[in-house]
Design an enzyme around this catalytic site. Sequence first.
Site, PDB file in Angstrom:
ATOM      1  N   GLY A  61       0.794  -1.229   0.000  1.00 11.79           N
ATOM      2  CA  GLY A  61       0.000   0.000   0.000  1.00 11.79           C
ATOM      3  C   GLY A  61       0.823   1.274   0.000  1.00 11.79           C
ATOM      4  O   GLY A  61       1.832   1.401  -0.697  1.00 11.79           O
TER       5      GLY A  61
ATOM      6  N   ASP B 275       7.727  -3.975   8.974  1.00 13.77           N
ATOM      7  CA  ASP B 275       6.381  -4.514   8.765  1.00 13.77           C
ATOM      8  C   ASP B 275       6.268  -5.851   9.483  1.00 13.77           C
ATOM      9  O   ASP B 275       7.272  -6.539   9.699  1.00 13.77           O
ATOM     10  CB  ASP B 275       6.091  -4.693   7.276  1.00 13.77           C
ATOM     11  CG  ASP B 275       4.602  -4.624   6.961  1.00 13.77           C
ATOM     12  OD1 ASP B 275       4.175  -3.624   6.351  1.00 13.77           O
ATOM     13  OD2 ASP B 275       3.876  -5.563   7.322  1.00 13.77           O
TER      14      ASP B 275
ATOM     15  N   TYR C 108     -11.521   3.234  14.352  1.00 11.38           N
ATOM     16  CA  TYR C 108     -10.581   3.742  13.357  1.00 11.38           C
ATOM     17  C   TYR C 108     -10.499   5.273  13.389  1.00 11.38           C
ATOM     18  O   TYR C 108      -9.412   5.847  13.449  1.00 11.38           O
ATOM     19  CB  TYR C 108     -10.992   3.270  11.960  1.00 11.38           C
ATOM     20  CG  TYR C 108     -10.008   3.662  10.874  1.00 11.38           C
ATOM     21  CD1 TYR C 108      -8.773   3.044  10.785  1.00 11.38           C
ATOM     22  CD2 TYR C 108     -10.327   4.654   9.942  1.00 11.38           C
ATOM     23  CE1 TYR C 108      -7.853   3.401   9.795  1.00 11.38           C
ATOM     24  CE2 TYR C 108      -9.417   5.017   8.956  1.00 11.38           C
ATOM     25  CZ  TYR C 108      -8.192   4.390   8.882  1.00 11.38           C
ATOM     26  OH  TYR C 108      -7.292   4.756   7.911  1.00 11.38           O
TER      27      TYR C 108
ATOM     28  N   LYS D 245      -7.251   7.877  14.236  1.00 13.95           N
ATOM     29  CA  LYS D 245      -6.705   8.813  13.259  1.00 13.95           C
ATOM     30  C   LYS D 245      -6.831  10.257  13.739  1.00 13.95           C
ATOM     31  O   LYS D 245      -5.979  11.102  13.456  1.00 13.95           O
ATOM     32  CB  LYS D 245      -7.395   8.627  11.905  1.00 13.95           C
ATOM     33  CG  LYS D 245      -7.042   7.299  11.228  1.00 13.95           C
ATOM     34  CD  LYS D 245      -5.541   7.157  10.995  1.00 13.95           C
ATOM     35  CE  LYS D 245      -5.184   5.897  10.223  1.00 13.95           C
ATOM     36  NZ  LYS D 245      -3.733   5.792   9.954  1.00 13.95           N
TER      37      LYS D 245
END
Length: 262
Positions: A8, A28, A147, A151
């Site tokens: 991504g 990762d 979520y 953020k």
Amino acid sequence: MVTGAASGIGRATAHAFAAAGAHVVLVDRDAPALRRTAEELSAGEFAAGATPVHGDISRPTDCLAAAEAAGAVGLPVRALVNCAATFLSRGEDATAEDWDVSLGTNVKGTALMTSAVVPLMRGAGGGSIVNIASVSGHIAQPVQWTYNATKGALLALTRCQALDLAEHGIRVNSVSPGLVWTPELDRMTGGDRAAWGPVLGDHHILRRVGEPEEIAAAVLFLCGPGATFVTGTDLPVDGGYLAMGHIRSEPGVLPGRRKSAT
């Protein structure tokens, strides 16, 4: 250094830095994908190469190990891009474990990785940190307590980090992408871009979904010489998602009016 570098936006960002001549430390928890990205960046076209570090940023020991690996490269650490995230989205049904996972990766993990890397940046005489936030941190969306809360927290964290780290010559900013064609979006849409592209694109002024490379370009700008007076701010790279609101502009149509018959 780029976290979430295996796929991504993280992968695209790693490619962008490598193309600019940087040696990239990739972090990762997806070991196979991490290995593939490292192999891509070690190919002939990228002379500086890459160092893969398998780890989970929600674990302090993994963050410290990643910083140690970066220090062992022997080059000054000038940039950290915190891309790693979980997309877990729950509403009132969110469990304590859901909150632990969301906050542990998206907020705590970003903070821990930054704290682990700051001594290296300080030793290098300064640098730039970019946290990948989201348009979801600015607005309300259904069934996304977990979520969106994380953020939104990243936006506040970015400002606080910028304030505290400025004295060390370290700038800290965030980028808020709109909808972007990442593996996560492919999963959500069943990989059917032809069907879902127009539907999702309609949420943006530009009437399309973004590409990871477009977010990476903005990150590279914030880490580069053209942004030396930019810190503590968020850069929406969202195709006009946040600017548009709920009313679309169409030729011959005004709010409250219908298009004339022809």
